[in-house]
Design a protein around this motif. Structure first.
Motif, PDB file in Angstrom:
ATOM      1  N   CYS A  78      28.651  40.094  42.881  1.00  0.00           N
ATOM      2  CA  CYS A  78      29.019  38.734  42.614  1.00  0.00           C
ATOM      3  C   CYS A  78      30.217  38.626  41.710  1.00  0.00           C
ATOM      4  O   CYS A  78      30.701  37.444  41.739  1.00  0.00           O
ATOM      5  CB  CYS A  78      27.782  38.057  41.814  1.00  0.00           C
ATOM      6  N   ARG A  79      30.359  39.324  40.780  1.00  0.00           N
ATOM      7  CA  ARG A  79      31.722  39.413  39.946  1.00  0.00           C
ATOM      8  C   ARG A  79      32.965  39.588  40.788  1.00  0.00           C
ATOM      9  O   ARG A  79      33.876  38.950  40.501  1.00  0.00           O
ATOM     10  CB  ARG A  79      31.565  40.705  39.019  1.00  0.00           C
ATOM     11  N   VAL A  80      33.080  40.399  41.608  1.00  0.00           N
ATOM     12  CA  VAL A  80      34.176  40.457  42.592  1.00  0.00           C
ATOM     13  C   VAL A  80      34.218  39.386  43.399  1.00  0.00           C
ATOM     14  O   VAL A  80      35.230  39.005  43.620  1.00  0.00           O
ATOM     15  CB  VAL A  80      33.939  41.516  43.579  1.00  0.00           C
ATOM     16  N   MET A  81      32.916  38.774  43.744  1.00  0.00           N
ATOM     17  CA  MET A  81      33.168  37.337  44.786  1.00  0.00           C
ATOM     18  C   MET A  81      33.696  36.305  43.944  1.00  0.00           C
ATOM     19  O   MET A  81      34.644  35.470  44.713  1.00  0.00           O
ATOM     20  CB  MET A  81      31.766  37.051  45.467  1.00  0.00           C
ATOM     21  N   VAL A  82      33.360  36.355  42.640  1.00  0.00           N
ATOM     22  CA  VAL A  82      33.804  35.102  41.780  1.00  0.00           C
ATOM     23  C   VAL A  82      35.256  35.172  41.733  1.00  0.00           C
ATOM     24  O   VAL A  82      36.122  34.223  41.823  1.00  0.00           O
ATOM     25  CB  VAL A  82      33.271  34.924  40.377  1.00  0.00           C
ATOM     26  N   CYS A  83      35.675  36.721  41.559  1.00  0.00           N
ATOM     27  CA  CYS A  83      37.183  36.635  41.142  1.00  0.00           C
ATOM     28  C   CYS A  83      38.227  36.562  42.337  1.00  0.00           C
ATOM     29  O   CYS A  83      39.204  35.936  42.365  1.00  0.00           O
ATOM     30  CB  CYS A  83      37.432  38.283  40.709  1.00  0.00           C
ATOM     31  N   LEU A  84      37.449  36.864  43.434  1.00  0.00           N
ATOM     32  CA  LEU A  84      38.276  36.760  44.967  1.00  0.00           C
ATOM     33  C   LEU A  84      38.152  35.095  44.984  1.00  0.00           C
ATOM     34  O   LEU A  84      39.192  34.603  45.688  1.00  0.00           O
ATOM     35  CB  LEU A  84      37.436  37.323  45.823  1.00  0.00           C
ATOM     36  N   ASN A  85      37.097  34.429  44.964  1.00  0.00           N
ATOM     37  CA  ASN A  85      37.063  32.992  44.961  1.00  0.00           C
ATOM     38  C   ASN A  85      37.932  32.395  44.176  1.00  0.00           C
ATOM     39  O   ASN A  85      38.576  31.518  44.598  1.00  0.00           O
ATOM     40  CB  ASN A  85      35.515  32.744  44.726  1.00  0.00           C
ATOM     41  N   THR A  86      38.103  32.864  43.024  1.00  0.00           N
ATOM     42  CA  THR A  86      39.080  31.866  42.080  1.00  0.00           C
ATOM     43  C   THR A  86      40.514  32.175  42.740  1.00  0.00           C
ATOM     44  O   THR A  86      41.445  31.447  42.862  1.00  0.00           O
ATOM     45  CB  THR A  86      39.334  32.700  40.794  1.00  0.00           C
ATOM     46  N   ALA A  87      40.970  33.451  43.077  1.00  0.00           N
ATOM     47  CA  ALA A  87      42.090  33.817  43.687  1.00  0.00           C
ATOM     48  C   ALA A  87      42.409  33.080  44.953  1.00  0.00           C
ATOM     49  O   ALA A  87      43.460  32.293  45.355  1.00  0.00           O
ATOM     50  CB  ALA A  87      42.399  35.214  43.933  1.00  0.00           C
TER      51      ALA A  87
END
Length: 120
Positions: free
Chosen positions: A12-21
């Motif tokens: 979920c941390r990675v997904m939130v960062c990728l979602n922001t990008a």
């Protein structure tokens, strides 16, 4: 499969960062292909968080605060969308959007559907 190999928290941390990008890429899109592809990935990246956040609220929130936490998670998305629409509406008020498409007045409906020349 993905969440069995890796920690759900890390995923979920990675997904939130990728979602922001992807959201930043969506905002800076120059053509319809980028708009569609980044929007697709934004939706794809939101799936794990929308599944796991309510589970984590139930598991980790203090019992007297669970309702508030769940309300913030479930209400944050629609309120953010509404706020974005309101800000966009104010920004485009009395400004030409391109090729005869104005806020509140459409001279040529076909020109408003085109993504070419839509940036101000």
């Amino acid at each position: 499969p993905l969440l069995k190999r890796f920690s759900p928290t890390r995923v979920c941390r990675v997904m939130v960062c990728l979602n922001t990008a992807m959201t930043a890429m969506f905002a800076s899109s120059q053509n319809s292909a980028w708009l569609l592809s980044t929007r697709f990935f934004i939706g794809l990246l939101q799936a794990p968080t929308s599944v796991y956040f309510p589970v984590w609220v139930d598991e980790y929130a203090p019992p007297e605060r669970r309702t508030r936490w769940m309300a913030l998670i479930q209400g944050g998305t629609p309120l953010g969308i509404m706020l974005g629409y309101a800000i966009s509406g104010v920004m485009t008020l009395d400004k030409e959007l391109g090729d005869g498409c104005h806020a509140g007045y459409i001279e040529h409906a076909g020109s408003c559907l085109s993504t070419e020349g839509w940036r101000v």
